[in-house]
Scaffold this active site. Structure first.
Site, PDB file in Angstrom:
ATOM      1  N   CYS A  28     -21.432 -18.781  32.107  1.00  0.00           N
ATOM      2  CA  CYS A  28     -22.242 -18.545  33.295  1.00  0.00           C
ATOM      3  C   CYS A  28     -23.541 -17.862  32.875  1.00  0.00           C
ATOM      4  O   CYS A  28     -23.518 -16.940  32.067  1.00  0.00           O
ATOM      5  CB  CYS A  28     -21.461 -17.657  34.261  1.00  0.00           C
ATOM      6  SG  CYS A  28     -22.341 -17.248  35.773  1.00  0.00           S
ATOM      7  N   HIS A  79     -17.419 -23.712  40.560  1.00  0.00           N
ATOM      8  CA  HIS A  79     -18.029 -22.541  39.928  1.00  0.00           C
ATOM      9  C   HIS A  79     -19.275 -22.090  40.708  1.00  0.00           C
ATOM     10  O   HIS A  79     -19.427 -20.908  41.016  1.00  0.00           O
ATOM     11  CB  HIS A  79     -18.387 -22.893  38.475  1.00  0.00           C
ATOM     12  CG  HIS A  79     -19.086 -21.809  37.712  1.00  0.00           C
ATOM     13  ND1 HIS A  79     -18.577 -21.255  36.553  1.00  0.00           N
ATOM     14  CD2 HIS A  79     -20.272 -21.181  37.929  1.00  0.00           C
ATOM     15  CE1 HIS A  79     -19.414 -20.325  36.109  1.00  0.00           C
ATOM     16  NE2 HIS A  79     -20.465 -20.266  36.920  1.00  0.00           N
ATOM     17  N   GLU A  80     -20.141 -23.062  41.036  1.00  0.00           N
ATOM     18  CA  GLU A  80     -21.388 -22.706  41.734  1.00  0.00           C
ATOM     19  C   GLU A  80     -21.106 -22.202  43.148  1.00  0.00           C
ATOM     20  O   GLU A  80     -21.723 -21.228  43.604  1.00  0.00           O
ATOM     21  CB  GLU A  80     -22.348 -23.893  41.774  1.00  0.00           C
ATOM     22  CG  GLU A  80     -22.798 -24.418  40.409  1.00  0.00           C
ATOM     23  CD  GLU A  80     -23.257 -23.348  39.461  1.00  0.00           C
ATOM     24  OE1 GLU A  80     -23.787 -22.321  39.917  1.00  0.00           O
ATOM     25  OE2 GLU A  80     -23.064 -23.516  38.251  1.00  0.00           O
ATOM     26  N   HIS A 127     -20.138 -18.632  43.510  1.00  0.00           N
ATOM     27  CA  HIS A 127     -21.240 -17.656  43.519  1.00  0.00           C
ATOM     28  C   HIS A 127     -21.681 -17.334  44.948  1.00  0.00           C
ATOM     29  O   HIS A 127     -22.178 -16.236  45.220  1.00  0.00           O
ATOM     30  CB  HIS A 127     -22.444 -18.206  42.735  1.00  0.00           C
ATOM     31  CG  HIS A 127     -22.328 -18.059  41.243  1.00  0.00           C
ATOM     32  ND1 HIS A 127     -22.196 -16.838  40.617  1.00  0.00           N
ATOM     33  CD2 HIS A 127     -22.346 -18.980  40.250  1.00  0.00           C
ATOM     34  CE1 HIS A 127     -22.137 -17.014  39.300  1.00  0.00           C
ATOM     35  NE2 HIS A 127     -22.217 -18.308  39.051  1.00  0.00           N
TER      36      HIS A 127
END
Ligand code: NI
Length: 195
Positions: free
Chosen positions: A107, A149-150, A153
């Site tokens: 990341c 994953h994004e 965030h």
């Protein structure tokens, strides 16, 4: 062109839920996305979420290479291809099936480190493009991983928070050394953000 500063793990902007975008077609959103693209290109990553550039809004960008071992993204003509750089505003993820798979992630907000993370293998995601049109796709493998994953965030989650075994959080350099020394099987390069 503007390359934005990337927030690192520990900055509060990475630990709070991001706010929905009221108008995806607003000029300031187009400007933000352009700057995020410049920043991602400079960092040579696979994806970036707006909170990583200190903007707490639900915007992500990502791309994914073509992979033989996963069902590829199909374009409108049904042709297999890599997933092009995609802008997704106010994204939602729906899990398909109950299969999870492990993969190494990295990341841009956790520089130098990599960790083994289990993600859902197959998902459907939808969100809005910059023109306000809806994007809806099914994804598997790396494509599904980078989207999860994004989107994490946007909910204040950084990948180490998804890890079960913290012994598998390590410096990228150490992992490369470990692989070169033959102590581990050669594996794919980690998702470098970012996955
Ligand atoms: Ni990330």
């Amino acid at each position: 062109m503007a390359i934005l500063k990337i927030a690192r793990m520990g900055h509060p902007v990475l630990n709070r839920p991001a706010d929905a975008v009221a108008d995806p077609t607003a000029p300031e959103i187009a400007r933000l996305v352009k700057d995020m693209m410049d920043t991602l290109d400079d960092a040579q990553g696979a994806g970036l979420a707006a909170p990583q550039v200190h903007v707490p809004l639900r915007v992500v960008i990502f791309s994914a290479p073509y992979e033989d071992d996963s069902a590829p993204y199909e374009d409108d003509d049904g042709a297999s291809q890599a997933v092009p750089l995609t802008v997704l505003i106010n994204p939602e993820i729906e899990l398909l099936g109950d299969q999870r798979s492990e993969g190494w992630e990295a990341c841009l907000s956790v520089p130098g480190l990599t960790g083994l993370v289990a993600r859902w293998e197959t998902i459907r995601y939808r969100g809005l493009a910059l023109d306000g049109q809806t994007i809806e796709r099914q994804a598997t493998g790396f494509h599904a991983r980078v989207v999860q994953h994004e989107c994490d965030h946007l909910d204040g989650i950084v990948y180490p928070m998804r890890m079960i075994n913290m012994a598998q959080l390590m410096f990228c350099e150490e992992r490369r050394h470990y692989i070169r020394s033959g102590a581990a099987d050669e594996e794919e390069e980690p998702l470098s953000e970012d996955p």
